[in-house]
Design a protein around this motif. Sequence first.
Motif, PDB file in Angstrom:
ATOM      1  N   TYR A 151     -27.186 -34.308  34.408  1.00 59.18           N
ATOM      2  CA  TYR A 151     -26.945 -33.070  35.412  1.00 59.18           C
ATOM      3  C   TYR A 151     -25.727 -32.269  34.783  1.00 59.18           C
ATOM      4  O   TYR A 151     -25.799 -30.991  34.979  1.00 59.18           O
ATOM      5  CB  TYR A 151     -26.831 -33.733  36.704  1.00 59.18           C
ATOM      6  N   ASP A 152     -24.637 -32.960  34.316  1.00 59.67           N
ATOM      7  CA  ASP A 152     -23.490 -32.095  33.964  1.00 59.67           C
ATOM      8  C   ASP A 152     -23.778 -31.008  32.804  1.00 59.67           C
ATOM      9  O   ASP A 152     -23.091 -30.044  32.667  1.00 59.67           O
ATOM     10  CB  ASP A 152     -22.342 -32.944  33.591  1.00 59.67           C
ATOM     11  N   THR A 153     -24.820 -31.271  31.960  1.00 66.51           N
ATOM     12  CA  THR A 153     -25.435 -30.306  31.033  1.00 66.51           C
ATOM     13  C   THR A 153     -26.286 -29.490  31.575  1.00 66.51           C
ATOM     14  O   THR A 153     -26.124 -28.013  31.297  1.00 66.51           O
ATOM     15  CB  THR A 153     -26.134 -31.136  29.873  1.00 66.51           C
ATOM     16  N   TRP A 154     -27.256 -29.777  32.474  1.00 67.28           N
ATOM     17  CA  TRP A 154     -28.220 -29.158  32.988  1.00 67.28           C
ATOM     18  C   TRP A 154     -27.595 -27.953  33.941  1.00 67.28           C
ATOM     19  O   TRP A 154     -28.049 -26.700  33.592  1.00 67.28           O
ATOM     20  CB  TRP A 154     -29.304 -29.780  33.593  1.00 67.28           C
ATOM     21  N   ALA A 155     -26.979 -28.319  34.392  1.00 68.54           N
ATOM     22  CA  ALA A 155     -26.097 -27.180  35.546  1.00 68.54           C
ATOM     23  C   ALA A 155     -25.656 -26.002  34.947  1.00 68.54           C
ATOM     24  O   ALA A 155     -26.109 -24.714  35.368  1.00 68.54           O
ATOM     25  CB  ALA A 155     -25.209 -28.053  36.287  1.00 68.54           C
ATOM     26  N   PRO A 156     -24.849 -25.962  34.072  1.00 68.05           N
ATOM     27  CA  PRO A 156     -24.166 -24.876  33.320  1.00 68.05           C
ATOM     28  C   PRO A 156     -25.301 -24.163  32.422  1.00 68.05           C
ATOM     29  O   PRO A 156     -25.289 -22.942  32.424  1.00 68.05           O
ATOM     30  CB  PRO A 156     -22.864 -25.300  32.508  1.00 68.05           C
ATOM     31  N   PHE A 157     -26.198 -24.952  32.003  1.00 67.29           N
ATOM     32  CA  PHE A 157     -27.037 -24.437  31.124  1.00 67.29           C
ATOM     33  C   PHE A 157     -28.084 -23.498  32.160  1.00 67.29           C
ATOM     34  O   PHE A 157     -28.642 -22.286  31.837  1.00 67.29           O
ATOM     35  CB  PHE A 157     -28.323 -25.346  30.323  1.00 67.29           C
ATOM     36  N   VAL A 158     -28.834 -24.212  33.147  1.00 68.33           N
ATOM     37  CA  VAL A 158     -29.626 -23.494  33.943  1.00 68.33           C
ATOM     38  C   VAL A 158     -28.862 -22.325  34.653  1.00 68.33           C
ATOM     39  O   VAL A 158     -29.665 -21.417  34.872  1.00 68.33           O
ATOM     40  CB  VAL A 158     -29.994 -24.536  35.304  1.00 68.33           C
ATOM     41  N   ALA A 159     -27.715 -22.309  34.705  1.00 68.44           N
ATOM     42  CA  ALA A 159     -26.783 -21.186  35.522  1.00 68.44           C
ATOM     43  C   ALA A 159     -27.063 -19.839  34.673  1.00 68.44           C
ATOM     44  O   ALA A 159     -27.054 -18.809  34.929  1.00 68.44           O
ATOM     45  CB  ALA A 159     -25.325 -21.627  35.687  1.00 68.44           C
ATOM     46  N   THR A 160     -27.140 -20.022  33.384  1.00 69.20           N
ATOM     47  CA  THR A 160     -27.280 -18.771  32.418  1.00 69.20           C
ATOM     48  C   THR A 160     -28.755 -18.548  31.931  1.00 69.20           C
ATOM     49  O   THR A 160     -29.232 -17.694  31.483  1.00 69.20           O
ATOM     50  CB  THR A 160     -26.281 -18.966  31.330  1.00 69.20           C
ATOM     51  N   HIS A 161     -29.677 -19.604  32.218  1.00 71.85           N
ATOM     52  CA  HIS A 161     -30.992 -19.794  31.720  1.00 71.85           C
ATOM     53  C   HIS A 161     -31.894 -20.282  33.003  1.00 71.85           C
ATOM     54  O   HIS A 161     -32.500 -21.292  32.732  1.00 71.85           O
ATOM     55  CB  HIS A 161     -31.233 -20.571  30.542  1.00 71.85           C
ATOM     56  N   PRO A 162     -32.136 -19.341  34.107  1.00 68.88           N
ATOM     57  CA  PRO A 162     -32.678 -19.851  35.257  1.00 68.88           C
ATOM     58  C   PRO A 162     -34.235 -20.223  34.749  1.00 68.88           C
ATOM     59  O   PRO A 162     -34.780 -20.852  35.611  1.00 68.88           O
ATOM     60  CB  PRO A 162     -32.262 -19.010  36.042  1.00 68.88           C
ATOM     61  N   GLN A 163     -34.696 -19.462  33.853  1.00 65.67           N
ATOM     62  CA  GLN A 163     -36.187 -19.536  33.885  1.00 65.67           C
ATOM     63  C   GLN A 163     -36.594 -20.870  33.304  1.00 65.67           C
ATOM     64  O   GLN A 163     -37.658 -21.115  33.393  1.00 65.67           O
ATOM     65  CB  GLN A 163     -36.506 -18.115  32.740  1.00 65.67           C
ATOM     66  N   TRP A 164     -35.502 -21.600  32.714  1.00 74.19           N
ATOM     67  CA  TRP A 164     -35.961 -23.148  32.446  1.00 74.19           C
ATOM     68  C   TRP A 164     -35.587 -24.128  33.673  1.00 74.19           C
ATOM     69  O   TRP A 164     -35.632 -25.414  33.116  1.00 74.19           O
ATOM     70  CB  TRP A 164     -35.358 -23.372  31.084  1.00 74.19           C
ATOM     71  N   ALA A 165     -35.219 -23.589  34.684  1.00 77.20           N
ATOM     72  CA  ALA A 165     -34.978 -24.496  35.520  1.00 77.20           C
ATOM     73  C   ALA A 165     -35.917 -25.762  35.999  1.00 77.20           C
ATOM     74  O   ALA A 165     -35.775 -26.921  36.364  1.00 77.20           O
ATOM     75  CB  ALA A 165     -34.546 -23.637  36.884  1.00 77.20           C
ATOM     76  N   ASP A 166     -37.412 -25.404  35.875  1.00 76.55           N
ATOM     77  CA  ASP A 166     -38.212 -26.112  36.230  1.00 76.55           C
ATOM     78  C   ASP A 166     -38.816 -27.206  35.072  1.00 76.55           C
ATOM     79  O   ASP A 166     -39.829 -27.975  35.110  1.00 76.55           O
ATOM     80  CB  ASP A 166     -39.680 -25.374  36.700  1.00 76.55           C
ATOM     81  N   TYR A 167     -38.256 -26.878  33.890  1.00 75.54           N
ATOM     82  CA  TYR A 167     -38.385 -27.839  32.913  1.00 75.54           C
ATOM     83  C   TYR A 167     -37.143 -28.762  32.202  1.00 75.54           C
ATOM     84  O   TYR A 167     -37.184 -29.074  31.084  1.00 75.54           O
ATOM     85  CB  TYR A 167     -38.793 -26.754  31.621  1.00 75.54           C
ATOM     86  N   THR A 168     -36.609 -29.164  33.219  1.00 72.28           N
ATOM     87  CA  THR A 168     -35.338 -29.966  32.915  1.00 72.28           C
ATOM     88  C   THR A 168     -35.197 -31.505  33.291  1.00 72.28           C
ATOM     89  O   THR A 168     -34.509 -31.956  33.207  1.00 72.28           O
ATOM     90  CB  THR A 168     -33.944 -29.374  33.725  1.00 72.28           C
ATOM     91  N   GLU A 169     -36.680 -31.968  33.628  1.00 68.40           N
ATOM     92  CA  GLU A 169     -36.689 -33.333  33.732  1.00 68.40           C
ATOM     93  C   GLU A 169     -36.475 -34.053  32.535  1.00 68.40           C
ATOM     94  O   GLU A 169     -36.974 -33.980  31.439  1.00 68.40           O
ATOM     95  CB  GLU A 169     -38.007 -33.679  34.408  1.00 68.40           C
ATOM     96  N   TYR A 170     -35.306 -35.269  32.697  1.00 70.89           N
ATOM     97  CA  TYR A 170     -35.219 -36.031  31.495  1.00 70.89           C
ATOM     98  C   TYR A 170     -34.340 -37.104  32.179  1.00 70.89           C
ATOM     99  O   TYR A 170     -33.024 -36.437  32.625  1.00 70.89           O
ATOM    100  CB  TYR A 170     -34.616 -35.131  30.275  1.00 70.89           C
TER     101      TYR A 170
END
Length: 437
Positions: A295-314
């Motif tokens: 999550y610590d990786t996905w949070a800052p990434f999604v903040a600048t790339h919200p279009q991929w927020a629904d594809y971060t399951e891992y």
Amino acid sequence: MIRLNDIKRETRFVFGHRQFISTLLVILLLSTAALWSGHAEMQEQRATIERLLEKDRIEREAALAHQKNFGSAAYYTFHLTYAPPSPLAFAAIGERDVFPWKHRIRMLALEGQIYESDTDNPELAFLGRFDFAFVVSVLLPLFIILLLYDLKAKEREAKRFDLLNVTATDSHAVWTTRVLVTLVLIVLATLVPFVIFAAINNASVGSILAACGVVLGNVIVWTVIVLMIGAASRFATFSATHLASIMLGIWLLSIVLVPVVGHTVVNATVETPQGGDIVLTQREAVNSAWDKPVYDTWAPFVATHPQWADYTEYDPERDSSFNWKWYYAFQQVGDQMAEALSRDYQLATRQKDELAGYIALLSPSLLTQRLLSDIADTNVDAMVGYENRVREFHASLRQFYYPLFFKTPEFSPARFEQLPQFAPTIKTTSQEHTDEN
């Protein structure tokens, strides 16, 4: 008023001195040697780019041919980016000795790749390269001093000064004609080789005329300095040797003191992050991501790339296979962590260059070098512009690959036909066009 007979007489007079002929030959040889050196260097850079472009294409095709998924394809493929020399770069190499003009980049975090420089020793580059700009700005003023410092003092010492003034129809015309004849020959010895090399390199007429104007302006400024010192009433009793010492002092002030003091003041005034700090910040962010919760990786990434927020399951504990989209997400976060430092570095670089431009107003030689670099498109703006084009190209790679990482379509090598290609821009005096190599 200058008459044709005056020009003929003074031309015979100056050519009657071996020192003048020798000086003209030295100017001609130095100008030609500097131009040849710059031309050879730029030809080598162009040949290097052509060679690397071919190898880059072959290596990329070979790497892509052995991949089975888009993540590994992005990881193993390199992309050559480069700033080709402009047609006039041979005359003023400028910042091409200080800033990188080529990179091989991958889809990994970019800032560390940009600041891994392959340039020459920056301390040696600061001393100045022997190019046409160096000859014009540093050496040419010395020859002007050599040929004009004793214009009147020599006649005074030879007891001919009063006689010339009495016998000449117009005493001012004598000195004016002698100066003009001398300067015309100096300018021709300097610029004729330049025009030839500029034509060989397909430089535009506008850029050639602009560079010639800068050279002519530099000659005029130094001529005025020399003549003003020679004509000053306080120096009327000085010998030619004393006058030469004063002029050489001004030359040293312009060539050495102003640039060195200015460089020191600029560095002390503008606080600049180190390129190594940018690389370290980016790499620490990337390396530490392996030990952090996903999550610590996905949070800052999604903040600048919200279009991929629904594809971060891992979930690395649940999913045994390596996840490429998570890997490239924390690569991007590494760049985001270094973004502020990188922005400050570029801003400081531009501020330093702006301050250096004001300091150059105090030194005709420094100003001449900057103007020639501007015309040749080898200044700070050109090299910073190249860095930004690399960033734009890297962004286009991300736009190409992210849908393939996150939406996981079936792997197909045919998709790589749309892989972005780096296209540099070459600035001319009239327009900016794209070189599709």
